[in-house]
Write an enzyme that holds these catalytic residues in place. Structure first.
Site, PDB file in Angstrom:
ATOM      1  N   TYR A 223       6.977   9.858   6.276  1.00 44.59           N
ATOM      2  CA  TYR A 223       5.967   9.055   5.578  1.00 44.59           C
ATOM      3  C   TYR A 223       6.307   8.963   4.089  1.00 44.59           C
ATOM      4  O   TYR A 223       6.410   7.858   3.541  1.00 44.59           O
ATOM      5  CB  TYR A 223       4.600   9.716   5.775  1.00 44.59           C
ATOM      6  CG  TYR A 223       3.427   8.975   5.191  1.00 44.59           C
ATOM      7  CD1 TYR A 223       2.978   7.777   5.752  1.00 44.59           C
ATOM      8  CD2 TYR A 223       2.733   9.484   4.092  1.00 44.59           C
ATOM      9  CE1 TYR A 223       1.872   7.116   5.234  1.00 44.59           C
ATOM     10  CE2 TYR A 223       1.623   8.835   3.572  1.00 44.59           C
ATOM     11  CZ  TYR A 223       1.200   7.648   4.141  1.00 44.59           C
ATOM     12  OH  TYR A 223       0.096   6.996   3.626  1.00 44.59           O
TER      13      TYR A 223
ATOM     14  N   ALA B 155       0.868  -1.185   0.000  1.00 44.43           N
ATOM     15  CA  ALA B 155       0.000   0.000   0.000  1.00 44.43           C
ATOM     16  C   ALA B 155       0.897   1.225   0.000  1.00 44.43           C
ATOM     17  O   ALA B 155       1.309   1.717   1.051  1.00 44.43           O
ATOM     18  CB  ALA B 155      -0.908  -0.017   1.232  1.00 44.43           C
TER      19      ALA B 155
END
Ligand code: NAD
Ligand code: UDP
Length: 324
Positions: free
Chosen positions: A147, A116
């Site tokens: 991130y 993902a």
């Protein structure tokens, strides 16, 4: 009819992971949900616990795990900016060590493994809409980097395990997805606006609200992920999955107020550092390779999501970050 597979879903108790587990359990696969519950609640998968083909493991994917499976969906990673910036070093470890551990497991078991990934790999994009061959504009030392760069490094690992060890990999780049089971205090724009509207609070617009996002309903997204995993052509991606219809954040706020019938006022708050100005997926590749495109309009998906938010007790949700 497809054969029954043993499937590991890391981050399986989260917003998207729990819907994926539900769908795979309904398809009668043998599903192992792995989660450390950093950003999720057990209640997301409670209804699956009694099913004989569902198993829940509390585990942190920054540590290796030995299981025998046919497929892995690697969903484990905090996804909301407030969550992933809470402990940025841990976020990077989750992406990078998590990728190494699921890829090692897939190599040992000869399993297929799907990552993902995210539209954040494009950073604050200079190309609009974003196609998969756009290499992005990411600030490597900003607050979102843990991130963005973590997910970019994970994509590198997926490509290298494929090239070096012939691991059967798939990479999807997910654009903003929303729906029931979002954490009401995760700080993401859809959950924030709905929570604020239902509680009669002011709706917080960061900046002028002219920045855009393209919102995909969770059912469309889960369908796209599953099609990518099962795609017989062997196409490994990366592939964009998201809704190509773009809205400004102000338009989203107005729609939430209209659907919920709230009396909330819009108030402006400072724009976070490195907040992308525009984001919209080019989904030509997903149409071509997966025959996939979103079916649920924003109004329809928001109506469902608002209905779900009305049905829960928001105070029961434990947030890893202070509520704001
Ligand atoms: P979420 O926070 O609800 O789910 C993430 C899950 O991973 C949670 O259950 C959390 O407890 C778990 N987790 C976090 N760190 C872990 C660790 N070290 N070990 C084990 N489990 C861990 O978020 P989501 O929206 O469901 O996102 C799921 C995946 O999809 C994430 O990888 C995210 O980056 C990706 N994604 C989501 C979106 C979106 O809009 N929802 C967009 C792009 C990418
Ligand atoms: N945003 C906002 N008000 C909020 C929360 C978010 O205006 O209460 C804005 C945020 O600045 C960003 C957009 O909404 O421009 C989407 O934010 P989110 O955190 O959902 O995800 P992102 O796409 O930035 O990862």
């Amino acid at each position: 009819m497809s054969r029954i597979k043993r499937i590991l879903v890391t981050g399986g108790a989260g917003f998207l992971g729990s819907h994926l587990c539900e769908r795979l359990v309904d398809e009668e696969h043998d599903v192992i949900c792995l989660d450390n519950f950093f950003t999720s609640q057990k209640t997301n998968v409670q209804h699956l616990l009694a099913r004989p083909n569902f198993e829940l493991i509390r585990h942190d994917i920054t540590q290796p795990i030995f299981l025998e499976v046919d497929e892995v969906y690697n969903m484990a990673c905090p996804a909301a900016p407030g969550h992933y910036q809470y402990n940025p070093i841990k976020t990077m470890k989750t992406s990078v060590l998590g990728a190494i551990h699921v890829l090692g497991l897939a190599k040992r078991c000869r399993a297929r493994v799907l990552q993902a990934s995210t539209s954040e790999v494009y950073g604050d994009p200079e190309v609009h809409p974003q196609p998969e061959d756009y290499r992005g504009s990411v600030n490597p030392i900003g607050p979102r980097a843990c991130y963005d760069e973590g997910k970019r490094a994970a994509e590198t690992l997926f490509a290298d395990y494929h090239r070096q060890n012939q691991v059967d990999v798939r990479v999807v780049r997910i654009f903003n997805t929303y729906g029931p089971r979002m954490h009401p205090y995760d700080g993401r724009v859809v959950s924030n606006f709905i929570r604020q509207a239902l509680n009669g609070e002011d709706i917080t617009i960061f900046g002028e609200g002219s920045q855009t996002r393209s919102f995909c309903y969770r059912d469309d997204l889960v369908e796209g992920i599953i099609r990518m995993m099962n795609n017989p052509s062997g196409f490994m991606g990366p592939i964009n999955l998201g809704n190509p219809i773009e809205f400004s954040i102000r338009e989203l706020a107005e729609l939430v107020i209209e659907i919920s019938g709230a009396k909330s006022q819009l108030v402006k708050k400072p724009l976070p550092v490195d907040d992308p100005k525009r984001r919209r997926p080019d989904i030509a590749l997903a149409k071509e390779k997966l025959d996939w495109e979103p079916q649920v309009a924003l109004r329809e998906g928001l109506t469902e999501t608002i209905r779900w938010f009305r049905s829960i007790r928001m105070e029961d949700y434990r947030a890893p970050t202070p509520h704001y």
